[in-house]
Design a protein around this motif. Structure first.
Motif, PDB file in Angstrom:
ATOM      1  N   LYS A  18       0.819  -1.215   0.000  1.00 53.97           N
ATOM      2  CA  LYS A  18       0.000   0.000   0.000  1.00 53.97           C
ATOM      3  C   LYS A  18       0.853   1.266   0.000  1.00 53.97           C
ATOM      4  CE  LYS A  18      -3.866  -2.146   2.478  1.00 53.97           C
ATOM      5  NZ  LYS A  18      -4.714  -2.098   3.702  1.00 53.97           N
ATOM      6  N   ILE A  19       2.004   1.216   0.670  1.00 56.48           N
ATOM      7  CA  ILE A  19       2.823   2.417   0.824  1.00 56.48           C
ATOM      8  C   ILE A  19       3.817   2.583  -0.311  1.00 56.48           C
ATOM      9  CG2 ILE A  19       4.496   3.585   2.308  1.00 56.48           C
ATOM     10  CD1 ILE A  19       3.186   2.269   4.688  1.00 56.48           C
ATOM     11  N   TRP A  20       4.458   1.470  -0.738  1.00 52.13           N
ATOM     12  CA  TRP A  20       5.491   1.557  -1.768  1.00 52.13           C
ATOM     13  C   TRP A  20       5.151   0.779  -3.041  1.00 52.13           C
ATOM     14  CZ3 TRP A  20       7.084   0.190   3.350  1.00 52.13           C
ATOM     15  CH2 TRP A  20       7.621   1.251   4.073  1.00 52.13           C
ATOM     16  N   GLY A  21       4.155  -0.076  -2.973  1.00 50.91           N
ATOM     17  CA  GLY A  21       3.782  -0.875  -4.126  1.00 50.91           C
ATOM     18  C   GLY A  21       2.739  -0.210  -5.001  1.00 50.91           C
ATOM     19  N   PRO A  22       1.881  -0.999  -5.642  1.00 48.29           N
ATOM     20  CA  PRO A  22       0.840  -0.430  -6.505  1.00 48.29           C
ATOM     21  C   PRO A  22      -0.091   0.533  -5.773  1.00 48.29           C
ATOM     22  CG  PRO A  22       1.068  -2.799  -6.873  1.00 48.29           C
ATOM     23  CD  PRO A  22       1.910  -2.472  -5.692  1.00 48.29           C
ATOM     24  N   GLY A  23      -0.233   0.364  -4.468  1.00 50.57           N
ATOM     25  CA  GLY A  23      -1.092   1.263  -3.702  1.00 50.57           C
ATOM     26  C   GLY A  23      -0.581   2.679  -3.604  1.00 50.57           C
ATOM     27  N   SER A  24       0.649   2.912  -4.002  1.00 52.21           N
ATOM     28  CA  SER A  24       1.221   4.267  -3.943  1.00 52.21           C
ATOM     29  C   SER A  24       1.134   4.994  -5.279  1.00 52.21           C
ATOM     30  CB  SER A  24       2.685   4.191  -3.504  1.00 52.21           C
ATOM     31  OG  SER A  24       3.465   3.488  -4.466  1.00 52.21           O
ATOM     32  N   ALA A  25       0.298   4.503  -6.184  1.00 62.29           N
ATOM     33  CA  ALA A  25       0.203   5.096  -7.523  1.00 62.29           C
ATOM     34  C   ALA A  25      -0.269   6.540  -7.487  1.00 62.29           C
ATOM     35  CB  ALA A  25      -0.730   4.268  -8.398  1.00 62.29           C
ATOM     36  N   TRP A  59      10.546  -8.000  -5.584  1.00 65.59           N
ATOM     37  CA  TRP A  59      11.571  -6.981  -5.319  1.00 65.59           C
ATOM     38  C   TRP A  59      11.777  -6.792  -3.821  1.00 65.59           C
ATOM     39  CZ3 TRP A  59      14.406  -4.345  -9.045  1.00 65.59           C
ATOM     40  CH2 TRP A  59      15.177  -3.269  -8.593  1.00 65.59           C
ATOM     41  N   TYR A  60      10.676  -6.737  -3.082  1.00 63.00           N
ATOM     42  CA  TYR A  60      10.743  -6.536  -1.634  1.00 63.00           C
ATOM     43  C   TYR A  60      11.421  -7.717  -0.953  1.00 63.00           C
ATOM     44  CZ  TYR A  60       9.112  -4.272   2.678  1.00 63.00           C
ATOM     45  OH  TYR A  60       9.045  -3.611   3.884  1.00 63.00           O
ATOM     46  N   ALA A  61      11.112  -8.934  -1.404  1.00 66.28           N
ATOM     47  CA  ALA A  61      11.725 -10.129  -0.827  1.00 66.28           C
ATOM     48  C   ALA A  61      13.230 -10.161  -1.103  1.00 66.28           C
ATOM     49  CB  ALA A  61      11.046 -11.377  -1.393  1.00 66.28           C
ATOM     50  N   VAL A  62      13.630  -9.761  -2.308  1.00 64.14           N
ATOM     51  CA  VAL A  62      15.056  -9.722  -2.644  1.00 64.14           C
ATOM     52  C   VAL A  62      15.762  -8.666  -1.786  1.00 64.14           C
ATOM     53  CG1 VAL A  62      16.745  -9.231  -4.451  1.00 64.14           C
ATOM     54  CG2 VAL A  62      14.715 -10.585  -4.979  1.00 64.14           C
ATOM     55  N   ARG A  72       7.757   1.873 -10.372  1.00 61.60           N
ATOM     56  CA  ARG A  72       6.711   2.880 -10.581  1.00 61.60           C
ATOM     57  C   ARG A  72       5.453   2.268 -11.194  1.00 61.60           C
ATOM     58  NH1 ARG A  72       8.635   8.415 -13.082  1.00 61.60           N
ATOM     59  NH2 ARG A  72       9.703   8.332 -11.070  1.00 61.60           N
ATOM     60  N   ASP A  73       5.593   1.422 -12.176  1.00 59.86           N
ATOM     61  CA  ASP A  73       4.439   0.795 -12.834  1.00 59.86           C
ATOM     62  C   ASP A  73       4.394  -0.707 -12.590  1.00 59.86           C
ATOM     63  OD1 ASP A  73       3.654   3.270 -14.031  1.00 59.86           O
ATOM     64  OD2 ASP A  73       5.266   2.993 -15.511  1.00 59.86           O
ATOM     65  N   ALA A  74       5.050  -1.153 -11.533  1.00 54.32           N
ATOM     66  CA  ALA A  74       5.129  -2.586 -11.263  1.00 54.32           C
ATOM     67  C   ALA A  74       3.826  -3.110 -10.672  1.00 54.32           C
ATOM     68  CB  ALA A  74       6.278  -2.877 -10.305  1.00 54.32           C
ATOM     69  N   GLY A  75       3.525  -4.360 -10.990  1.00 56.88           N
ATOM     70  CA  GLY A  75       2.371  -5.013 -10.400  1.00 56.88           C
ATOM     71  C   GLY A  75       2.698  -5.569  -9.027  1.00 56.88           C
ATOM     72  N   VAL A  76       1.692  -6.178  -8.405  1.00 55.67           N
ATOM     73  CA  VAL A  76       1.873  -6.704  -7.056  1.00 55.67           C
ATOM     74  C   VAL A  76       2.931  -7.808  -7.032  1.00 55.67           C
ATOM     75  CG1 VAL A  76       0.741  -7.872  -5.129  1.00 55.67           C
ATOM     76  CG2 VAL A  76      -0.479  -6.115  -6.408  1.00 55.67           C
ATOM     77  N   GLY A  77       2.897  -8.690  -8.025  1.00 57.33           N
ATOM     78  CA  GLY A  77       3.832  -9.811  -8.057  1.00 57.33           C
ATOM     79  C   GLY A  77       5.283  -9.360  -8.119  1.00 57.33           C
ATOM     80  N   PHE A  78       5.565  -8.430  -9.032  1.00 56.84           N
ATOM     81  CA  PHE A  78       6.944  -7.958  -9.167  1.00 56.84           C
ATOM     82  C   PHE A  78       7.384  -7.189  -7.928  1.00 56.84           C
ATOM     83  CE2 PHE A  78      10.187  -4.898 -10.561  1.00 56.84           C
ATOM     84  CZ  PHE A  78      11.102  -5.770 -11.138  1.00 56.84           C
ATOM     85  N   PHE A  79       6.454  -6.409  -7.341  1.00 52.77           N
ATOM     86  CA  PHE A  79       6.813  -5.656  -6.132  1.00 52.77           C
ATOM     87  C   PHE A  79       7.147  -6.595  -4.983  1.00 52.77           C
ATOM     88  CE2 PHE A  79       5.592  -3.851  -2.034  1.00 52.77           C
ATOM     89  CZ  PHE A  79       6.451  -2.763  -1.982  1.00 52.77           C
TER      90      PHE A  79
END
Length: 357
Positions: free
Chosen positions: A69-76, A105-108, A95-102
């Motif tokens: 919500k804060i840094w993923g798609p919810g921050s659009a 990225w966060y896990a990495v 910036r235009d990443a979907g939930v899966g890619f975010f």
């Protein structure tokens, strides 16, 4: 005038120059040796790596429930702001990443934080860690605090430093294999330049903050600390805030000591006694901010950078003390002490580091 009395020369600039003709060449020679012979403050940088990495790891783990919500798609909704701010590739990759890619990225980023703390292949991990962590922050910079901004700058410097020389998986593997790390002069110079930049950035942050504070009327009359300490927006111990603000002398003392500690900090680094006083004052300030104002991430990140100014001899004493305490309570057999390298203490005295900035 008595016969055995020697004439006294009047002090003059010409006499001083005559006695110190080689001062310039000696100073240049010392600077050259400091930058090329050893990788200084390796213990302090190891502590900075471990501490800052743990704080970032905790920050990432703590925010998992709200990250999307804060840094993923919810921050659009922040897109116009992000465009104006000007983050370029690869820092705008989310910036235009979907939930899966975010989520990937966060896990990495969490995995990189763990490897960064452990000190495994830091030459590769540190720049990757900077990119992954900064890309997450770039999604919603308005909620970042000073700790987020500060560590992003520090990670750029740390890319060029040898962070795994001490207390790391890399150093443990070298000791286990009985290998001594090859140190190239160019890499050593880059390491020491990075160290100087870390110390210079610390001095700039503290000095600028102190000079900015001293211009305000509330800081001049000694009441500035009353307002953030008593504010409901800060603090997790209302009783402690009330105890501090109940006495005007305590409020004034904290206010003035904060300003003095920040402004005087860069100038107190040039002597080992005054440097210790400065570090104690700054550490006390950070502990107060973390406990009283409820900002542990900011204080922890700043204090982790201060670790590079603590001498290697002090860190070795702390290491031995902790090892002795662990051996006294551990049910396992005491492990033999690792063999110290010849440059264990002499290679990174912080007096040298502070003198270069």
């Amino acid at each position: 005038m008595e016969l055995n009395e020697q004439p006294v020369e009047n002090p003059s600039i010409r006499a001083w120059i005559a006695k110190n003709k080689s001062f310039g060449s000696d100073a240049l020679s010392w600077i050259y040796r400091w930058f090329t012979e050893n990788r200084n403050a390796s213990y302090g940088l190891a502590v900075m790596r471990i501490a800052s990495g743990l704080f970032i790891l905790g920050w990432l783990l703590f925010n998992i429930p709200v990250a999307a919500k804060i840094w993923g798609p919810g921050s659009a909704y922040l897109e116009p702001y992000r465009s104006v701010l000007g983050y370029k590739w690869p820092l705008d990759i989310l910036r235009d990443a979907g939930v899966g890619f975010f989520v990937f990225w966060y896990a990495v980023a969490i995995l990189l934080a763990i490897l960064f703390v452990a000190g495994w292949q830091t030459r590769i991990i540190t720049p990757l860690f900077f990119i992954f962590y900064t890309a997450i922050n770039a999604q919603n910079t308005p909620i970042s605090d000073g700790g987020n901004y500060f560590i992003r700058i520090m990670l750029i410097y740390l890319i060029f430093a040898d962070l795994s020389k001490r207390w790391s998986v890399d150093s443990w593997l070298r000791q286990r294999k009985g290998k001594k790390k090859r140190e190239f002069e160019v890499v050593t110079v880059l390491h020491n330049i990075a160290l100087c930049l870390v110390v210079a950035q610390l001095c700039l942050v503290y000095l600028e903050a102190g000079l900015y504070k001293v211009q305000g009327d509330l800081w001049q009359n000694g009441t500035a600390m009353y307002y953030p300490v008593s504010s409901e927006a800060y603090g997790i111990f209302p009783w402690l805030s009330g105890l501090i603000t109940a006495n005007s002398w305590i409020v004034s003392l904290i206010t003035y000591v904060t300003v003095v500690a920040q402004i005087a900090f860069p100038f107190m680094l040039f002597h080992k006694i005054s440097r210790r006083i400065a570090l104690v004052m700054i550490l006390g300030m950070h502990i107060g901010i973390a406990v009283v104002m409820g900002l542990p991430f900011f204080s922890g990140i700043m204090a982790s950078a201060d670790a590079v100014l603590v001498s290697s001899a002090t860190w070795i004493i702390i290491q031995k003390w902790l090892a002795a305490r662990w051996n006294s309570i551990s049910p396992f057999k005491k492990s033999p002490q690792p063999v110290q390298e010849p440059d264990e203490i002499a290679d990174d005295e912080p007096e040298k580091a502070s003198a270069t900035v």
